[in-house]
Enzyme design. Structure first.
Site, PDB file in Angstrom:
ATOM      1  CD  GLU A  32       4.398 -23.519  -6.480  1.00 11.36           C
ATOM      2  OE1 GLU A  32       5.624 -23.649  -6.469  1.00 11.36           O
ATOM      3  OE2 GLU A  32       3.811 -22.710  -7.224  1.00 11.36           O
ATOM      4  CD  GLU A  64       2.444 -18.983  -4.841  1.00  9.44           C
ATOM      5  OE1 GLU A  64       3.223 -18.869  -5.806  1.00  9.44           O
ATOM      6  OE2 GLU A  64       2.679 -19.694  -3.857  1.00  9.44           O
TER       7      GLU A  64
HETATM    8  C1  BG6 Z   1       5.801 -20.392  -6.489  1.00 13.96           C
HETATM    9  C2  BG6 Z   1       6.146 -20.382  -5.041  1.00 13.96           C
HETATM   10  O1  BG6 Z   1       6.589 -21.368  -7.076  1.00 13.96           O
HETATM   11  O2  BG6 Z   1       6.090 -19.299  -7.291  1.00 13.96           O
HETATM   12  C3  BG6 Z   1       6.619 -19.055  -4.511  1.00 13.96           C
HETATM   13  O3  BG6 Z   1       5.133 -20.913  -4.225  1.00 13.96           O
HETATM   14  C4  BG6 Z   1       7.410 -18.321  -5.561  1.00 13.96           C
HETATM   15  O4  BG6 Z   1       7.320 -19.281  -3.326  1.00 13.96           O
HETATM   16  C5  BG6 Z   1       6.515 -18.076  -6.764  1.00 13.96           C
HETATM   17  O5  BG6 Z   1       7.979 -17.141  -5.119  1.00 13.96           O
HETATM   18  C6  BG6 Z   1       7.164 -17.298  -7.882  1.00 13.96           C
HETATM   19  O6  BG6 Z   1       8.398 -17.859  -8.215  1.00 13.96           O
HETATM   20  P1  BG6 Z   1       9.712 -17.019  -8.241  1.00 13.96           P
HETATM   21  O7  BG6 Z   1      10.787 -17.997  -8.486  1.00 13.96           O
HETATM   22  O8  BG6 Z   1       9.565 -16.053  -9.357  1.00 13.96           O
HETATM   23  O9  BG6 Z   1       9.819 -16.363  -6.914  1.00 13.96           O
END
Ligand code: BG6
Length: 494
Positions: free
Chosen positions: A202, A392
């Site tokens: 990211e 993701e």
């Molecule tokens: C992304 C990141 O921003 O989203 C992760 O690459 C992160 O590291 C994921 O965990 C979800 O965000 P959060 O804040 O709910 O953990």
């Protein structure tokens, strides 16, 4: 029309070292920012802790380089605070058990990150830490045992803290050399075990955070953030070139926080504001890494904040030569963009803009929008024509453990089902999508809030926000559902 996934489609899940491994001070590992960051909540920030020049402990709200500790202060672990990432979910000691469970789900790919500070505890050490190298070798061998391809993020928000303190972090050009040296070591070490690499997780967050929460951001903040990005772009491009020399079969990608932006009204001013949001939010980083040059709109972005970027001719050459082999991104939500005031605002961490009446929102205020994923895939593929990976995608939600120990997470299954259908539609529309790694194959510490209760996994981990729990693993209903999805290559979604 029959919509199917290609035969060799890669299915799996994703985690990050600092959110999963724990063992923060074991086997020679150096500290990273999350080791001095407390837990937060949906409406209160995580704090970065320090000791100031007079020896007084203190803390400042914010993440990464946005958490500015006072001049002369040193980052510090304080006895009075709880740091969720210190133990996290103990992947460091339990990786064999976890990878076995991933294999049971049928994974063909597993995304994880290498912790730079396990390999170079201070970032500028002369020699790598053998214990760190051995740990990841063993993890990758474990994956190979089950025919799982590791997909490795080289940096997941975790620059060694010593580089932040002694060099000023990525604002300093010297970080490029330290990063490239780290890449050389891991590329050579794992060249026969790892084929898929991502240079920076990211990467676009650095400037996107300023735009999101940026009413208070100064021109100096933008100057710093754009320069940080430039150094990371050059570092990434050099890593791509080096990786290809070490093993021409490597597939090296970038990684973008992908958000589908929509104009909130048909007002042409909103349409334009939205276009500019795509440029600053998604394209700025994607263009440099996939096209090898800054977009035509970049000058406008710099001028808006009086940014004077330091760029050399050699940098520009490197950017051109170090274009990525694939475009990879996270996708959680869409955002509405408008130039009009009023309108209900989205509330939650990492979410912004006005509410979209056609969508529902998670308990953390994130818009649930599978069509937005299709929109993003089609737009991005048309722009770059590179293989894409969704690396993701997931729903952070509260889970309830029933008396018999089962966890019925239908909401998570629904979320993934609809996103998988969206990917299928995009593929039918010509998109070359090659992999899907869901976020949190297993529950881990939230990056944004530091909570454990914000769970993404298909595997439940018994650990709470106060650090209490057995760390035992239990498959949720989603585990068995995903098993069927993978076995049917995305055909059986019910
Ligand atoms: C992304 C990141 O921003 O989203 C992760 O690459 C992160 O590291 C994921 O965990 C979800 O965000 P959060 O804040 O709910 O953990």
């Amino acid at each position: 029309m029959r919509m199917v996934f290609p035969k060799n489609f890669l299915w799996g899940g994703a985690i990050a070292a600092n959110q999963a491994e724990g063992a923060y001070s074991e086997d020679g590992r150096g500290l990273v920012q999350t080791d001095v960051t407390t837990g937060g909540l949906v409406d209160s920030p995580r704090y970065t802790t320090y000791i100031d020049q007079d020896g007084k402990p203190g803390k400042v709200g914010g993440l990464g380089h946005h958490a500015k500790i006072p001049k002369g202060a040193k980052f510090a672990v304080l006895d009075t605070e709880y740091y969720p990432n210190h133990v996290a979910v103990d992947f460091y000691h339990r990786y064999k058990e976890d990878i076995k469970l991933f294999a049971e789900m049928g994974y063909s790919i597993f995304r994880l990150s290498i912790s730079w500070a396990r390999i170079f505890p201070n970032g500028d050490d002369e020699k790598p830490n053998q214990a760190g190298l051995d740990f990841y070798r063993s993890v990758f061998e474990e994956c190979r045992k089950y025919n799982i391809e590791p997909l490795v993020s080289i940096w997941h928000f975790d620059t060694p803290l010593a580089l932040e303190e002694n060099y000023g972090g990525w604002t300093n050009r010297q970080l490029i050399d330290f990063y490239v040296n780290y890449c050389e070591v891991i590329f050579k070490e794992y060249k026969d075990l790892v084929k898929y690499w991502l240079t920076f997780n990211e990467i676009n967050n650095t400037t996107m955070f300023l735009d999101m929460f940026g009413q208070k951001a100064s021109d100096q903040d933008y100057q710093e953030s754009y320069q940080i990005l430039h150094h990371q772009f050059v570092a990434s491009a050099k890593a791509v070139q080096l990786g290809h020399q070490i093993n021409p079969d490597f597939m090296i990608g970038n990684m973008i926080c992908g958000i589908s932006f929509y104009p909130a009204t048909p007002d042409p001013k909103d349409i334009l504001a939205n276009q500019h949001k795509w440029e600053s939010g998604n394209y700025y980083c994607g263009d440099v890494q996939a096209k090898g040059k800054y977009g035509t709109y970049a000058k406008r972005l710099w001028q808006e904040h009086n940014v004077q970027l330091e760029v050399t001719d050699e940098d520009l050459e490197d950017l051109q030569k170090g274009r990525v082999d694939m475009y990879t991104f996270s996708y959680y939500m869409s955002n509405n963009v408008t130039t009009h005031t009023g309108g209900e605002q989205v509330a939650g961490n990492f979410s912004s803009g006005v509410k979209n009446p056609y969508l529902t929102y998670s308990d953390w205020g994130w818009a649930q929008d599978p069509d937005g994923l299709q929109y993003y895939l089609e737009k991005i593929y048309d722009r770059y024509e590179l293989p894409l990976m969704v690396v993701e995608n997931g729903l952070g939600a509260f889970d309830t453990v029933e008396e018999d120990g089962s966890i019925h997470d239908d909401y998570r299954i629904d979320y993934h089902r609809e996103h998988i259908k969206a990917m299928r539609r995009a593929i039918a529309n010509g998109v070359d999508l090659i992999a899907y790694t869901t976020w949190g194959c297993i529950d881990i510490v939230s990056a944004g809030t530091g909570e454990m209760r914000k769970r993404y996994g298909f595997i439940y981990v018994d650990m709470d926000d106060a650090g209490e729990g057995t760390l035992d693993r239990t498959p949720k209903d989603s585990f068995y559902w995903y098993q069927k999805v993978i076995a049917s290559n995305g055909e059986e979604l019910d």
